[in-house]
Motif scaffolding. Structure first.
Motif, PDB file in Angstrom:
ATOM      1  N   THR A  76      37.044  18.291 -33.485  1.00 37.62           N
ATOM      2  CA  THR A  76      35.396  18.638 -33.978  1.00 37.62           C
ATOM      3  C   THR A  76      35.650  20.075 -34.056  1.00 37.62           C
ATOM      4  O   THR A  76      35.373  20.604 -35.101  1.00 37.62           O
ATOM      5  CB  THR A  76      34.484  18.552 -32.616  1.00 37.62           C
ATOM      6  N   TRP A  77      36.421  21.010 -33.357  1.00 39.31           N
ATOM      7  CA  TRP A  77      36.363  22.368 -33.453  1.00 39.31           C
ATOM      8  C   TRP A  77      37.620  22.659 -34.346  1.00 39.31           C
ATOM      9  O   TRP A  77      37.471  23.628 -35.188  1.00 39.31           O
ATOM     10  CB  TRP A  77      36.795  22.881 -32.153  1.00 39.31           C
ATOM     11  N   ARG A  78      38.734  21.774 -34.425  1.00 40.37           N
ATOM     12  CA  ARG A  78      39.896  22.292 -35.336  1.00 40.37           C
ATOM     13  C   ARG A  78      40.114  20.996 -36.030  1.00 40.37           C
ATOM     14  O   ARG A  78      41.268  20.407 -35.972  1.00 40.37           O
ATOM     15  CB  ARG A  78      40.998  22.566 -34.471  1.00 40.37           C
ATOM     16  N   PRO A  79      39.307  20.389 -37.310  1.00 43.00           N
ATOM     17  CA  PRO A  79      39.758  19.239 -37.884  1.00 43.00           C
ATOM     18  C   PRO A  79      41.030  19.141 -38.450  1.00 43.00           C
ATOM     19  O   PRO A  79      41.490  18.048 -38.644  1.00 43.00           O
ATOM     20  CB  PRO A  79      38.530  19.089 -38.782  1.00 43.00           C
ATOM     21  N   TRP A  80      41.444  20.146 -38.862  1.00 36.98           N
ATOM     22  CA  TRP A  80      42.723  20.402 -39.606  1.00 36.98           C
ATOM     23  C   TRP A  80      43.825  19.801 -38.814  1.00 36.98           C
ATOM     24  O   TRP A  80      45.182  19.607 -39.150  1.00 36.98           O
ATOM     25  CB  TRP A  80      42.914  21.978 -40.131  1.00 36.98           C
ATOM     26  N   ARG A  81      43.892  20.046 -37.289  1.00 41.21           N
ATOM     27  CA  ARG A  81      44.735  19.404 -36.511  1.00 41.21           C
ATOM     28  C   ARG A  81      44.503  17.878 -36.175  1.00 41.21           C
ATOM     29  O   ARG A  81      45.163  17.318 -35.424  1.00 41.21           O
ATOM     30  CB  ARG A  81      44.747  20.160 -35.065  1.00 41.21           C
ATOM     31  N   ALA A  82      43.534  17.360 -36.665  1.00 37.15           N
ATOM     32  CA  ALA A  82      43.179  15.730 -36.343  1.00 37.15           C
ATOM     33  C   ALA A  82      44.309  14.951 -36.525  1.00 37.15           C
ATOM     34  O   ALA A  82      44.576  14.017 -35.809  1.00 37.15           O
ATOM     35  CB  ALA A  82      41.889  15.617 -37.268  1.00 37.15           C
ATOM     36  N   PRO A  83      45.201  15.336 -37.660  1.00 34.76           N
ATOM     37  CA  PRO A  83      46.396  14.349 -37.919  1.00 34.76           C
ATOM     38  C   PRO A  83      47.338  14.161 -36.679  1.00 34.76           C
ATOM     39  O   PRO A  83      47.771  13.233 -36.332  1.00 34.76           O
ATOM     40  CB  PRO A  83      46.906  14.790 -39.012  1.00 34.76           C
ATOM     41  N   ALA A  84      47.586  15.474 -36.213  1.00 35.55           N
ATOM     42  CA  ALA A  84      48.476  15.562 -35.066  1.00 35.55           C
ATOM     43  C   ALA A  84      47.962  14.815 -33.865  1.00 35.55           C
ATOM     44  O   ALA A  84      48.789  14.482 -32.989  1.00 35.55           O
ATOM     45  CB  ALA A  84      48.929  17.042 -34.828  1.00 35.55           C
ATOM     46  N   TYR A  85      46.426  14.898 -33.812  1.00 34.90           N
ATOM     47  CA  TYR A  85      46.022  14.247 -32.715  1.00 34.90           C
ATOM     48  C   TYR A  85      46.174  12.583 -32.807  1.00 34.90           C
ATOM     49  O   TYR A  85      46.283  11.914 -31.766  1.00 34.90           O
ATOM     50  CB  TYR A  85      44.641  14.781 -32.426  1.00 34.90           C
ATOM     51  N   GLY A  86      45.766  12.323 -34.182  1.00 35.71           N
ATOM     52  CA  GLY A  86      46.131  10.838 -34.239  1.00 35.71           C
ATOM     53  C   GLY A  86      47.427  10.406 -33.865  1.00 35.71           C
ATOM     54  O   GLY A  86      47.772   9.299 -33.244  1.00 35.71           O
TER      55      GLY A  86
END
Length: 228
Positions: A76-86
């Motif tokens: 939520t805070w850093r959506p640009w990092r969402a792919p890494a979290y996936g």
């Protein structure tokens, strides 16, 4: 067990201070959490990053205090990092796939096998800490095929309410990265059974059921096109 200040309130459990570096997770309805504590102990002994459990008594688990931020909040805070979290979710599921379940753990319906399954491994249940990720909330754990666990995560990512998981942009990026990284041939055979399990859950809203149906229809269409 004596508890201190309330630290967090989940859907059905509360977390209280319990001294330096410790917390008590307490079931609000008074049900026993001793099986969940045993699952966490087993997972941790096998090298999987579950919180350390010190004691369990009825509705209480005395456990390690994990200071971290959930993947849901991070995305939520850093959506640009969402792919890494996936991709991190896929990595955690791959690690868990190497853990054999204890014989006393109930089997997951529709997913025969002997591996330890979390069955609720989503961004809200993964905490990012200075020592790496920790997976919490093992209440749904079962025994079965690892592909079923990945199917559950995929369904939650794709269909859970946005406000309950992450904001739309982060959720879309995370779901795509997860779907691209996961072993689809190992997961797809369990998608329908795990979808039924989630659809039948009383906590699942109609909007989520509709999203699950759309995911199943999309994957069926892709499968048919691939088979041509």
């Amino acid at each position: 067990m004596r508890v201190g200040t309330l630290l967090a309130a989940g859907q059905d459990c509360d977390v209280f201070e319990a001294g330096t570096g410790k917390v008590i997770r307490r079931a609000r309805d008074g049900r026993s959490l001793e099986r969940e504590a045993s699952v966490m102990r087993h997972a941790r002994r096998q090298g999987f990053p579950a919180p350390e459990v010190f004691d369990a008594d009825g509705a209480d688990i005395l456990m390690e205090r994990v200071d971290g931020v959930s993947l849901a909040r991070e995305a939520t805070w850093r959506p640009w990092r969402a792919p890494a979290y996936g991709r991190l979710l896929v990595e955690l599921l791959q690690r868990l796939a190497g853990v054999r379940a204890p014989g006393w753990l109930p089997a997951a319906e529709g997913a025969p096998g002997n591996n330890l399954l979390h069955l609720d491994l989503h961004p809200g249940n993964v905490l990012v800490t200075g020592d790496g990720p920790r997976v919490i909330d093992w209440a749904n754990a079962g025994r079965g095929a690892p592909g079923a666990d990945a199917a559950c995560t995929w369904l939650i990512l794709a269909a859970a309410p946005v406000d309950g998981l992450v904001r739309r942009a982060g959720r879309t990026l995370m779901t795509k990265a997860f779907a691209d990284a996961v072993d689809r041939p190992a997961v797809l055979p369990y998608l329908t059974a795990m979808a039924k399990r989630r659809r039948d859950d009383d906590n699942t809203h109609d909007a989520e059921r509709a999203a699950i149906d759309r995911l199943l229809a999309r994957e069926a269409t892709l499968g048919a096109e691939t088979a041509r």
